[in-house]
Design an enzyme around this catalytic site. Structure first.
Site, PDB file in Angstrom:
ATOM      1  N   SER A  38     -18.168  25.136  75.630  1.00 22.76           N
ATOM      2  CA  SER A  38     -17.293  24.011  75.320  1.00 22.76           C
ATOM      3  C   SER A  38     -16.863  24.166  73.875  1.00 22.76           C
ATOM      4  O   SER A  38     -17.576  23.774  72.952  1.00 22.76           O
ATOM      5  CB  SER A  38     -18.047  22.686  75.519  1.00 22.76           C
ATOM      6  OG  SER A  38     -17.288  21.619  75.020  1.00 22.76           O
ATOM      7  N   GLU A  39     -15.717  24.763  73.678  1.00 22.19           N
ATOM      8  CA  GLU A  39     -15.277  25.037  72.306  1.00 22.19           C
ATOM      9  C   GLU A  39     -15.042  23.749  71.534  1.00 22.19           C
ATOM     10  O   GLU A  39     -15.330  23.669  70.347  1.00 22.19           O
ATOM     11  CB  GLU A  39     -14.016  25.914  72.313  1.00 22.19           C
ATOM     12  CG  GLU A  39     -14.267  27.353  72.772  1.00 22.19           C
ATOM     13  CD  GLU A  39     -14.439  27.492  74.275  1.00 22.19           C
ATOM     14  OE1 GLU A  39     -14.069  26.542  75.001  1.00 22.19           O
ATOM     15  OE2 GLU A  39     -14.949  28.530  74.737  1.00 22.19           O
ATOM     16  N   GLN A  64     -16.103  32.576  70.881  1.00 20.33           N
ATOM     17  CA  GLN A  64     -16.353  33.941  71.377  1.00 20.33           C
ATOM     18  C   GLN A  64     -15.123  34.855  71.307  1.00 20.33           C
ATOM     19  O   GLN A  64     -15.239  36.039  70.981  1.00 20.33           O
ATOM     20  CB  GLN A  64     -16.871  33.860  72.805  1.00 20.33           C
ATOM     21  CG  GLN A  64     -17.520  35.119  73.273  1.00 20.33           C
ATOM     22  CD  GLN A  64     -18.385  34.854  74.482  1.00 20.33           C
ATOM     23  OE1 GLN A  64     -17.878  34.668  75.584  1.00 20.33           O
ATOM     24  NE2 GLN A  64     -19.690  34.822  74.301  1.00 20.33           N
ATOM     25  N   PHE A  65     -13.970  34.323  71.613  1.00 22.52           N
ATOM     26  CA  PHE A  65     -12.696  35.025  71.425  1.00 22.52           C
ATOM     27  C   PHE A  65     -11.713  34.004  70.863  1.00 22.52           C
ATOM     28  O   PHE A  65     -11.723  32.837  71.292  1.00 22.52           O
ATOM     29  CB  PHE A  65     -12.149  35.564  72.749  1.00 22.52           C
ATOM     30  CG  PHE A  65     -12.866  36.800  73.246  1.00 22.52           C
ATOM     31  CD1 PHE A  65     -12.386  38.078  72.937  1.00 22.52           C
ATOM     32  CD2 PHE A  65     -14.012  36.693  74.012  1.00 22.52           C
ATOM     33  CE1 PHE A  65     -13.047  39.212  73.389  1.00 22.52           C
ATOM     34  CE2 PHE A  65     -14.677  37.832  74.456  1.00 22.52           C
ATOM     35  CZ  PHE A  65     -14.199  39.101  74.149  1.00 22.52           C
ATOM     36  N   ILE A  86     -10.005  29.381  71.649  1.00 21.39           N
ATOM     37  CA  ILE A  86     -10.144  28.354  70.607  1.00 21.39           C
ATOM     38  C   ILE A  86      -9.334  27.089  70.900  1.00 21.39           C
ATOM     39  O   ILE A  86      -9.600  26.030  70.334  1.00 21.39           O
ATOM     40  CB  ILE A  86      -9.753  28.946  69.230  1.00 21.39           C
ATOM     41  CG1 ILE A  86     -10.494  28.220  68.108  1.00 21.39           C
ATOM     42  CG2 ILE A  86      -8.247  28.912  69.000  1.00 21.39           C
ATOM     43  CD1 ILE A  86     -10.492  28.970  66.791  1.00 21.39           C
ATOM     44  N   HIS A  96      -7.954  37.979  75.757  1.00 23.61           N
ATOM     45  CA  HIS A  96      -8.943  38.545  74.823  1.00 23.61           C
ATOM     46  C   HIS A  96      -8.258  39.357  73.731  1.00 23.61           C
ATOM     47  O   HIS A  96      -8.848  40.260  73.165  1.00 23.61           O
ATOM     48  CB  HIS A  96      -9.947  39.441  75.559  1.00 23.61           C
ATOM     49  CG  HIS A  96     -10.655  38.757  76.677  1.00 23.61           C
ATOM     50  ND1 HIS A  96     -10.086  38.557  77.905  1.00 23.61           N
ATOM     51  CD2 HIS A  96     -11.894  38.206  76.743  1.00 23.61           C
ATOM     52  CE1 HIS A  96     -10.923  37.929  78.695  1.00 23.61           C
ATOM     53  NE2 HIS A  96     -12.030  37.688  78.022  1.00 23.61           N
TER      54      HIS A  96
END
Lengths: 410, 334
Positions: B56-57, B79-80, B84, B126
């Site tokens: 959960s960004e 993570q990437f 975001i 990605h």
């Protein structure tokens, strides 16, 4: 396989619209004192019923009954009552000030005063409250000078926020009141993070996040609850279910099929559902959740069932989307009236005393308002120097702010 | 050190130095991050200082902001960079404005690390370079390193900064200084002078560009992986380009840009991010405002094409030295 019926959408609607009779048949109201009060150490799985019930302490005869009765001294209750009276008068004055063109915007918390007051008395100013729109009673209860709040509403030279923020979007670190954001629900996860930092350090402070029924739909609310559960953060997530999000009834936020408190159950948090217009029940619930948090047992979700007595803000007219007499028909009554009747029933207050106090408080608030307006309103008088608008973007302004300040000529 | 080790070292140095520094994110704890940047930190500093977070960004960033407000210096990993966006509201409306709306009463010194950019066959989810979405926001600082030495020094500066910092790590540079020549064997960092990274604490200041190649003919403004692409473009084309590695986009080292462009009279901007609305447009505007009477030719941009990042066309899409050299030639002819 073929469908046996034609598919159709269900679009929830308010139970009553303008011109119709107020209808609160959707609200089940149990008798005061009928809901059990488990020990705070009880496993969340063993108290799921509390998310669907309604904790009430004040009965129809204005007596305090049942296991949630916090047994507060009459002196304390009188203080609470007086603070709620001041809060209501203050907000009424500020709303009118907007109508008189003295500021841009205001939102009243009419009918929700007990919720802020419950938090003011059950958590300390050293804890941190991440508020929504209608909790300014917290500031009043904690001794924030009302003139400072008025100065903020007017963005005048006395505004400690230098006029950069909309009215009532207060920031008061000294009273444990976080800088309020107009983007609703964003501060739920922040409150959880604040509480996690307290636990990280081995401290004893807790946090409170406020959110309305409408904004529980935001992802921030759900993420905040999840993180609070996963890391056992010492935080209280307080939902003010005032039935309305501007013109949308609580059913649009998902209140039709289940309760807002029950949102906490899915992530394993205990959840209480409380009569938010009953100060005693509200206080007891916050006190219970605070004790749980301070005992390192983690977060609690509380739904306060209340009613938004006024418009959403100065920008909308509620008679366009709900019956004009809706608030008068609200079955849980008015929080000030109910506490007043309780104290009166105890022989600790009277109608005369109340009327006298209201008159005195109105006079005091009016005098403070005159002082604030003497400094300035949004349109007239003294304001902060415009150079402040380039400050506090970063710790130090960069070259852009220096050039842009020159361009503005300040 | 390679860039992953340098970033790990920066976190290690700061966690040892300041008990208020902690790090969390998806796969960050026990596993040490999908790119290994937090490897060993949980073992060394314990679970409360380096831990896994739910996917959960917006939660990761929101919680990080709350911690920062309460005196910690969280370094969160997204993570990437492509992941975001759920946290965008927290960054734009909250992290960026808490100091301002509270007149300094509250601050949110959070560092948001995120692997970023293309060159790894990561496709549309990605490979993105979303820096302009953050440079546009008043109140956020944006940092993009191009070498292990800078990565460590800049990350330490970011953590020590009292403002929120977006820290984008060009993931194609984690293991070597990739210059766009995908057809050649990968070059490790060990042969590059910037892989000599001190073990202890040092900083590279935010807001200072680096001149990575001195030249007279044209100024190349770039950052991240494009710094290495630009260098190869200059060397292979024989054009005497001056290459500026901007290192931080906000705050921007305008002085260094102006000094270089006024000297060369020509400017090419290179970034991986899509062209329209990219940071290159901002640089063009600043160059024309501050260097107009020194310019010999229109300013050129070499940017990502305005399409989603196409998985099967990595090397048609990814900017190589040839595209940069072509733009330099156009500018030199102009």
């Amino acid at each position: 396989m073929r469908n046996t019926v034609k598919l159709s959408l269900h679009i929830p609607d308010a139970p009553a619209r303008p011109g119709e009779k107020p209808n609160f048949s959707y609200l089940q109201i149990p008798e005061a004192g009928s809901v059990r009060c488990p020990d705070v150490a009880t496993s969340p799985a063993e108290m799921r019923d509390l998310a669907y019930d309604l904790i009430r302490v004040l009965d129809w005869d204005h007596r305090a009954v049942g296991p949630w009765n916090p047994r507060l001294a009459p002196e304390t209750l009188r203080r609470v009552l007086k603070l709620m009276v001041i809060d209501r008068i203050f907000e009424d004055r500020m709303f009118r000030a907007q109508r008189q063109g003295k500021t841009s915007f205001y939102m009243r918390g009419l009918g929700e005063e007990a919720i802020a007051m419950a938090h003011a008395f059950a958590v300390t100013a050293k804890d941190m409250c991440f508020t929504s729109y209608r909790q300014q009673g917290l500031l009043i209860a904690r001794g924030c000078p009302i003139i400072e709040m008025m100065n903020q509403v007017y963005s005048n030279a006395g505004d400690k926020q230098h006029g950069v923020q909309m009215p009532l979007h207060y920031s008061f670190p000294e009273y444990g009141y976080f800088a309020m954001s107009g983007n609703l629900a964003t501060q739920v996860s922040q409150a959880v993070g604040w509480a996690m930092a307290s636990a990280y350090r081995g401290g004893d402070k807790i946090a409170v996040a406020f959110v309305g029924d409408g904004a529980t739909a935001e992802g921030d609310f759900h993420a905040g609850m999840l993180f609070a559960s996963v890391y056992r953060a010492p935080v209280i997530i307080s939902i003010s279910n005032n039935q309305w999000a501007i013109s949308m009834c609580q059913a649009i936020a998902g209140g039709e099929q289940t309760t807002f408190a029950s949102r906490g159950l899915g992530v394993g948090l205990p959840a209480l559902r409380v009569d938010g217009n009953d100060f005693l029940a509200s206080y007891a619930a916050v006190q219970w959740a605070a004790e749980r948090a301070r005992s390192n047992l983690g977060a609690t979700v509380i739904e306060f069932v209340t009613y938004r007595g006024h418009s959403h803000s100065t920008s909308d007219d509620p008679t366009r989307y709900r019956p004009a007499d809706d608030y008068a028909a609200w079955p849980l009554g008015d929080p000030i009236d109910r506490l007043k009747r309780h104290l009166t029933a105890l022989g600790e207050w009277s109608e005369d005393q109340h009327a006298a106090y209201e008159a005195k408080a109105a006079e005091e608030v009016r005098a403070l308002q005159a002082q604030a307006e003497n400094i300035g309103t949004l349109e007239a008088g003294k304001h902060p120097n415009p150079e402040v608008l380039f400050e506090n973007v970063f710790e130090q302004p960069d070259w852009r702010h220096k050039l842009q300040r020159q361009e503005l000529g300040v | 050190m390679n860039m992953v080790q340098a970033l790990n070292s920066a976190l290690d140095v700061m966690m040892a130095k300041d008990p208020n520094v902690l790090t969390f994110g998806e796969d960050v704890g026990y596993f040490g991050g999908v790119f290994r940047v937090t490897e060993g930190l949980q073992k060394k500093y314990g679970k409360t200082r380096c831990f896994d977070a739910p996917i959960s960004e917006l939660g990761i960033v929101g919680v990080g902001i709350g911690m920062a407000v309460n005196g910690l210096r969280p370094v969160v990993e997204i993570q990437f960079a492509d992941y975001i966006y759920p946290a965008y509201d927290q960054l734009v409306s909250e992290a960026a404005r808490i100091r301002y709306r509270s007149v300094g009463g509250y601050t949110a010194p959070i560092t948001v690390r995120s692997p970023y950019g293309g060159g790894i066959f990561g496709g549309e989810t990605h490979s993105q370079s979303p820096e302009a979405l953050f440079t546009h926001v008043a109140g956020l600082k944006t940092v993009i390193p191009s070498t292990p030495y800078d990565a460590k020094g800049l990350l330490i500066s970011a953590i020590e900064a009292n403002d929120p910092v977006m820290f984008f790590e060009p993931k194609r540079l984690y293991n070597g200084p990739f210059d766009g020549h995908h057809e050649r064997p990968a070059v490790p960092w060990s042969q590059h002078p910037a892989s000599e990274v001190p073990e202890g604490h040092y900083t590279v200041p935010l807001g200072k560009a680096a001149v990575v190649r001195k030249g007279e003919a044209v100024t190349l403004l770039c950052y991240g992986t494009m710094v290495h692409v630009a260098r190869s473009a200059a060397e292979e084309s024989g054009i005497d380009a001056e290459i500026l590695d901007l290192r931080t986009l906000v705050p921007l080292d305008l002085e260094a840009i102006v000094a270089s462009v006024r000297k060369t009279g020509r400017c090419v901007i290179v970034h991986e991010a899509t062209e329209t609305g990219g940071y290159g447009g901002e640089l063009v505007a600043l160059v024309q405002k501050h260097c107009f009477y020194h310019l010999e030719a229109p300013v050129e941009r070499v940017c990502g094409f305005d399409t989603p990042y196409p998985h099967g066309f990595e090397w048609e899409y990814f900017i190589g030295p040839a595209r940069v050299a072509t733009a330099m030639r156009r500018v030199l002819e102009g």
